[in-house]
Design a protein around this motif. Structure first.
Motif, PDB file in Angstrom:
ATOM      1  N   GLN A  81     107.592  28.230  18.033  1.00 45.04           N
ATOM      2  CA  GLN A  81     106.577  27.215  18.292  1.00 45.04           C
ATOM      3  C   GLN A  81     106.950  26.274  19.439  1.00 45.04           C
ATOM      4  O   GLN A  81     106.074  25.853  20.205  1.00 45.04           O
ATOM      5  CB  GLN A  81     106.336  26.379  17.021  1.00 45.04           C
ATOM      6  N   ASP A  82     108.246  25.924  19.555  1.00 45.09           N
ATOM      7  CA  ASP A  82     108.571  24.861  20.514  1.00 45.09           C
ATOM      8  C   ASP A  82     109.843  25.070  21.324  1.00 45.09           C
ATOM      9  O   ASP A  82     110.277  24.162  22.034  1.00 45.09           O
ATOM     10  CB  ASP A  82     108.652  23.513  19.790  1.00 45.09           C
TER      11      ASP A  82
ATOM     12  N   TRP B 135     116.067  29.254  12.056  1.00 47.09           N
ATOM     13  CA  TRP B 135     115.430  28.489  13.128  1.00 47.09           C
ATOM     14  C   TRP B 135     114.358  29.251  13.896  1.00 47.09           C
ATOM     15  O   TRP B 135     113.580  28.641  14.645  1.00 47.09           O
ATOM     16  CB  TRP B 135     116.480  27.972  14.121  1.00 47.09           C
ATOM     17  N   LEU B 136     114.278  30.555  13.728  1.00 47.23           N
ATOM     18  CA  LEU B 136     113.357  31.338  14.543  1.00 47.23           C
ATOM     19  C   LEU B 136     111.890  30.929  14.386  1.00 47.23           C
ATOM     20  O   LEU B 136     111.181  30.804  15.392  1.00 47.23           O
ATOM     21  CB  LEU B 136     113.528  32.822  14.247  1.00 47.23           C
ATOM     22  N   PRO B 137     111.371  30.699  13.162  1.00 45.66           N
ATOM     23  CA  PRO B 137     109.954  30.310  13.062  1.00 45.66           C
ATOM     24  C   PRO B 137     109.619  29.056  13.877  1.00 45.66           C
ATOM     25  O   PRO B 137     108.576  29.003  14.540  1.00 45.66           O
ATOM     26  CB  PRO B 137     109.769  30.073  11.561  1.00 45.66           C
ATOM     27  N   GLN B 138     110.507  28.054  13.844  1.00 46.56           N
ATOM     28  CA  GLN B 138     110.250  26.844  14.622  1.00 46.56           C
ATOM     29  C   GLN B 138     110.447  27.095  16.108  1.00 46.56           C
ATOM     30  O   GLN B 138     109.692  26.575  16.947  1.00 46.56           O
ATOM     31  CB  GLN B 138     111.174  25.716  14.153  1.00 46.56           C
ATOM     32  N   ALA B 139     111.448  27.913  16.439  1.00 50.88           N
ATOM     33  CA  ALA B 139     111.690  28.218  17.848  1.00 50.88           C
ATOM     34  C   ALA B 139     110.492  28.909  18.483  1.00 50.88           C
ATOM     35  O   ALA B 139     110.187  28.692  19.662  1.00 50.88           O
ATOM     36  CB  ALA B 139     112.933  29.093  17.979  1.00 50.88           C
TER      37      ALA B 139
ATOM     38  N   ARG C 241     107.315  30.466  26.375  1.00 54.90           N
ATOM     39  CA  ARG C 241     106.352  29.443  26.019  1.00 54.90           C
ATOM     40  C   ARG C 241     106.737  28.045  26.529  1.00 54.90           C
ATOM     41  O   ARG C 241     105.989  27.099  26.364  1.00 54.90           O
ATOM     42  CB  ARG C 241     106.150  29.389  24.498  1.00 54.90           C
ATOM     43  N   THR C 242     107.902  27.890  27.144  1.00 60.38           N
ATOM     44  CA  THR C 242     108.315  26.565  27.565  1.00 60.38           C
ATOM     45  C   THR C 242     107.348  25.954  28.577  1.00 60.38           C
ATOM     46  O   THR C 242     106.823  26.639  29.454  1.00 60.38           O
ATOM     47  CB  THR C 242     109.736  26.569  28.166  1.00 60.38           C
ATOM     48  N   THR C 243     107.131  24.670  28.444  1.00 59.95           N
ATOM     49  CA  THR C 243     106.334  23.913  29.417  1.00 59.95           C
ATOM     50  C   THR C 243     107.257  23.012  30.253  1.00 59.95           C
ATOM     51  O   THR C 243     106.778  22.172  31.012  1.00 59.95           O
ATOM     52  CB  THR C 243     105.283  23.044  28.704  1.00 59.95           C
TER      53      THR C 243
END
Length: 261
Positions: free
Chosen positions: A82-83, A76-80, A232-234
Motif C-alpha cells: 500500500q505505501d 509487513w508485505l500487506p502494508q508495503a 507505487r512510490t510517489t
C-alpha cells in the motif's frame, strides 16, 4: 528625551524586520514541506539495525523522515503493497523472490546492490566447545541451530561443500526454522539447548551471551544486500536520495559497524 529615543527604536525594529525577511527564503528552501509523508522502507530483520541507523543519520542530515519497518516478510508485505517507497533484501535472492512472488511491487530497473556480509558461527560466550572450523561442529553432542530461509537458504551446504561434511552437519542440526527471528528467540530463550548457529557475523553484536567464530576463508560465503524502489512510490527522487546516502562513505561506515564488509 522621548523625541530622541523613538527614532532609534524605529531603526532597530526596521533592521530586525529586514533581517527576518532576508532569512525567510533560505529557511523555506532548507526545510522539507511540512505535509510531506515519510519515506517508507520495508525489509527483513537482518539488515534492520544498519538500515535504521542510516535512516536516522539521513534524517539528521536532510530533515526528511524515514520509517524502516523490518521483520519476516508476511508481517509487513500487506502494508508495503500500500505505501512502500523502498524494499530491501537480506540476500540478493530474497529480493528476487519478493519481486517474482509479487509482480508490480519492485521496480527492477532501480535495483541497487549495497554491501555484502559474511557467514560465521555463533557460539556461547567463551567458546566452551573450542569451535574453530565447520568440522568441529560435527563432533558428537554438538547441537546446531539452522535457518533454512531468510537469506540463509542453503548457506551451510555452500560453506561445507563436501558431501560428508554436509551430511555430518545435518546430523547435528537439532532445529531448523524459516526465519532469523525464530532462531534469535530460540538462541536467547534456550541457552542450554543450542551450542552453535551457522549464520551471519552481523548477528553477533545484537545477541548478548554469544561469541563470534570467524571460520577459515575457504569455509565462508557472502550474501549481498539489495534495495530497490517500488513501482507505487510517489517519492522517487527522495527514495533515490536515500539510496545514494546508503552508498556513501557515511552509509558504508554504518553498515561496517554492524558487521558488513
Amino acid at each position: 528625551m522621548q523625541t530622541l529615543f523613538r527614532p532609534r527604536l524605529g531603526r532597530v525594529a526596521r533592521c530586525l524586520m529586514l533581517t527576518t525577511l532576508l532569512a525567510a527564503p533560505a529557511l523555506a528552501q532548507s526545510a522539507p514541506p511540512l505535509s510531506a509523508p515519510p519515506l517508507r522502507v520495508y525489509g527483513p530483520g537482518g539488515p534492520a539495525t544498519a538500515m535504521k541507523e542510516c535512516a536516522a543519520a539521513f534524517t539528521k542530515q536532510t530533515g526528511i523522515a524515514v520509517e524502516v519497518t523490518a521483520g519476516p516478510e508476511p508481517q509487513w508485505l500487506p502494508q508495503a503493497a500500500q505505501d512502500a517507497d523502498l524494499v530491501y533484501g537480506g540476500a540478493e535472492y530474497m529480493l528476487t523472490q519478493t519481486a517474482l512472488a509479487h509482480p508490480g511491487l519492485v521496480d527492477e530497473a532501480s535495483r541497487t546492490s549495497l554491501y555484502a556480509r559474511e557467514s560465521a558461527v555463533l557460539v556461547r560466550t567463551g567458546n566452551p566447545l573450542h569451535i574453530k572450523r565447520l568440522e568441529d561442529l560435527t563432533k558428537e553432542g554438538v547441537r546446531l541451530l539452522d535457518v533454512n530461509g531468510a537469506g540463509q537458504m542453503g548457506m551451510t551446504e555452500d560453506m561445507a561443500r563436501t558431501p560428508a561434511l554436509i551430511a555430518n552437519l545435518q546430523h547435528n542440526t537439532r532445529t531448523s526454522v524459516k526465519t532469523s527471528a525464530e532462531a534469535v528467540a530460540l538462541w536467547q530463550q534456550q541457552p542450554q539447548g543450542y551450542d552453535a548457529w551457522i549464520t551471519y557475523a552481523s548477528w553477533q553484536p545484537r545477541l548478548p551471551g554469544s561469541a563470534l567464530v570467524r571460520l577459515p576463508r575457504a569455509q565462508r560465503v557472502s550474501r549481498g544486500t539489495p534495495i530497490a524502489l517500488t513501482q507505487r512510490t510517489t517519492q522517487a527522487a527522495t527514495a533515490r536520495q536515500f539510496v545514494a546516502f546508503l552508498k556513501s562513505a557515511e552509509g558504508h561506515a554504518i553498515f561496517r559497524r554492524n558487521g558488513w564488509e
